[in-house]
Structures are given as structure tokens and as C-alpha cells.
Design an enzyme around this catalytic site. Sequence first.
Site, PDB file in Angstrom:
ATOM      1  N   ASN A  45       0.834  -1.300  -0.012  1.00  0.00           N
ATOM      2  CA  ASN A  45      -0.027  -0.043  -0.072  1.00  0.00           C
ATOM      3  C   ASN A  45       0.875   1.353  -0.132  1.00  0.00           C
ATOM      4  O   ASN A  45       1.980   1.250   0.481  1.00  0.00           O
ATOM      5  CB  ASN A  45      -0.893   0.070   1.147  1.00  0.00           C
ATOM      6  CG  ASN A  45      -0.297  -0.331   2.583  1.00  0.00           C
ATOM      7  OD1 ASN A  45       0.710  -0.921   2.539  1.00  0.00           O
ATOM      8  ND2 ASN A  45      -1.138   0.339   3.672  1.00  0.00           N
ATOM      9  N   ILE A  46       0.137   2.286  -0.840  1.00  0.00           N
ATOM     10  CA  ILE A  46       0.993   3.578  -0.952  1.00  0.00           C
ATOM     11  C   ILE A  46       0.128   4.640  -0.465  1.00  0.00           C
ATOM     12  O   ILE A  46      -1.082   4.882  -1.305  1.00  0.00           O
ATOM     13  CB  ILE A  46       1.344   3.711  -2.224  1.00  0.00           C
ATOM     14  CG1 ILE A  46       2.366   2.526  -2.672  1.00  0.00           C
ATOM     15  CG2 ILE A  46       2.430   5.121  -2.378  1.00  0.00           C
ATOM     16  CD1 ILE A  46       2.886   2.427  -4.158  1.00  0.00           C
ATOM     17  N   GLU A  58      -2.972  -4.648  -3.122  1.00  0.00           N
ATOM     18  CA  GLU A  58      -3.396  -5.514  -4.035  1.00  0.00           C
ATOM     19  C   GLU A  58      -3.494  -4.655  -5.441  1.00  0.00           C
ATOM     20  O   GLU A  58      -3.074  -5.185  -6.540  1.00  0.00           O
ATOM     21  CB  GLU A  58      -4.975  -6.043  -3.911  1.00  0.00           C
ATOM     22  CG  GLU A  58      -5.112  -6.726  -2.567  1.00  0.00           C
ATOM     23  CD  GLU A  58      -5.311  -5.804  -1.355  1.00  0.00           C
ATOM     24  OE1 GLU A  58      -4.785  -4.887  -1.363  1.00  0.00           O
ATOM     25  OE2 GLU A  58      -5.995  -6.572  -0.489  1.00  0.00           O
ATOM     26  N   CYS A  89     -10.101  -5.154   0.533  1.00  0.00           N
ATOM     27  CA  CYS A  89     -11.186  -4.192   0.676  1.00  0.00           C
ATOM     28  C   CYS A  89     -12.075  -4.349  -0.533  1.00  0.00           C
ATOM     29  O   CYS A  89     -11.760  -5.190  -1.602  1.00  0.00           O
ATOM     30  CB  CYS A  89     -10.617  -2.935   0.667  1.00  0.00           C
ATOM     31  SG  CYS A  89     -10.233  -2.125  -0.951  1.00  0.00           S
TER      32      CYS A  89
HETATM   33  O1  LIG Z   1      -7.086  -4.869   1.697  1.00  0.00           O
HETATM   34  C1  LIG Z   1      -6.467  -3.961   2.081  1.00  0.00           C
HETATM   35  C2  LIG Z   1      -6.876  -3.141   2.940  1.00  0.00           C
HETATM   36  C3  LIG Z   1      -6.201  -1.957   3.213  1.00  0.00           C
HETATM   37  N1  LIG Z   1      -5.280  -1.637   2.628  1.00  0.00           N
HETATM   38  C4  LIG Z   1      -4.393  -0.523   2.906  1.00  0.00           C
HETATM   39  C5  LIG Z   1      -5.064   1.051   2.797  1.00  0.00           C
HETATM   40  C6  LIG Z   1      -4.551   1.816   3.648  1.00  0.00           C
HETATM   41  O2  LIG Z   1      -3.188   2.207   3.183  1.00  0.00           O
HETATM   42  C7  LIG Z   1      -4.373   1.026   4.929  1.00  0.00           C
HETATM   43  C8  LIG Z   1      -5.405   1.312   5.891  1.00  0.00           C
HETATM   44  O3  LIG Z   1      -6.621   0.933   5.594  1.00  0.00           O
HETATM   45  O4  LIG Z   1      -4.339  -0.673   4.373  1.00  0.00           O
HETATM   46  C9  LIG Z   1      -4.796  -2.577   1.699  1.00  0.00           C
HETATM   47  O5  LIG Z   1      -3.357  -2.263   1.187  1.00  0.00           O
HETATM   48  N2  LIG Z   1      -5.355  -3.680   1.533  1.00  0.00           N
HETATM   49 ZN   LIG Z   2      -8.021  -2.280  -1.538  1.00  0.00          ZN
END
Ligand SMILES: O=c1ccn([C@H]2C[C@H](O)[C@@H](CO)O2)c(=O)[nH]1
Ligand SMILES: [Zn+2]
Length: 134
Positions: A45-46, A58, A89
Site C-alpha cells: 500500500n502507498i 493489491e 477491501c
Molecule cells: O485490503 C487492503 C485493505 C487496506 N489496505 C491499506 C489501505 C491503507 O493504506 C491501509 C489502511 O486502511 O491499508 C490495503 O492495502 N489492502
Molecule cells: Zn483495497
Amino acid sequence: MTEIRPHDLFEAARGAMGKAHAPYSRFPVGAAILDGDGQVHTGANIEVISFPEGWCAETTAIGHMIMSGGKRIAEVAVIAEKLDLCSPCGGCRQRLAEFADAGTLIHLCDAGGVRKSVRMDELLPLAFQTETIG
Ligand SMILES: O=c1ccn([C@H]2C[C@H](O)[C@@H](CO)O2)c(=O)[nH]1
Ligand SMILES: [Zn+2]
């Protein structure tokens, strides 16, 4: 070619999680996609200071797959540092479904490995489609 197993995907996702840019949520997530040709693509995640502009692990992995020439998702592993089971999500379920099949397995992991594996059509039942039903 060595067969990629769910545990290998878990390790790839865990490695990717280490590259997360998550200074606002402090919630690092990693993902790894095995494509139909046996290639592995990873993502983290970024986040961005204007919070809605960040994106998920993802989604990063899907971008890597597409730009590396991968076409279809064969398997996925997802891990979050602070959750026992990180389930994609809603938005990512739709993005994964774009390139996955109903039976594609999504492996939900914790620090020790794969804890639960679910099918794409369990994660996103009754997915939106434009073809006429019936
Ligand atoms: O399936 C998921 C759910 C959340 N996040 C990230 C989004 C955000 O950067 C952090 C907190 O919600 O987690 C993901 O990368 N994947
Ligand atoms: Zn997501």
C-alpha cells in the site's frame, strides 16, 4: 520452472509489505499475485497525505502484473502486519475480479503463513456484470 506454492506467495507478499509507504495509517499491507504464466508480481500500500489518494497493496500488485505483461490472476496472497487475516477491501475485490476467475484462490495470511484461502466468487459474490443473466 519451479512451481510456485501458496507459501512462496505468502513470502513474496510479506517481503512486499516491508516496502509499504503507510506513514498515516501505520498499517502496512503486502500482496503477491501469481499470474497465468507462473510469474509473481508484488505490491504494497502507498499512502498520500491527502488520504483518499492512496491505494492498496493489491492494486499495486495488479499494476505490476499488467505492466509486466501478465494477463490473468491465478492466485493471490495478502498480508497485513497488524491483522490475523487481511481480507481485500471492496474496491480491490472488484479489481482482482477483473483479472481472476471464479475459482481463483486468495490466500489470507498472517506472520506465520497462509491462514485461510477463499475463492474469488466467495470474496465477491454476485459480482457486477454487463452480460444478461439467464
Ligand atoms: O485490503 C487492503 C485493505 C487496506 N489496505 C491499506 C489501505 C491503507 O493504506 C491501509 C489502511 O486502511 O491499508 C490495503 O492495502 N489492502
Ligand atoms: Zn483495497
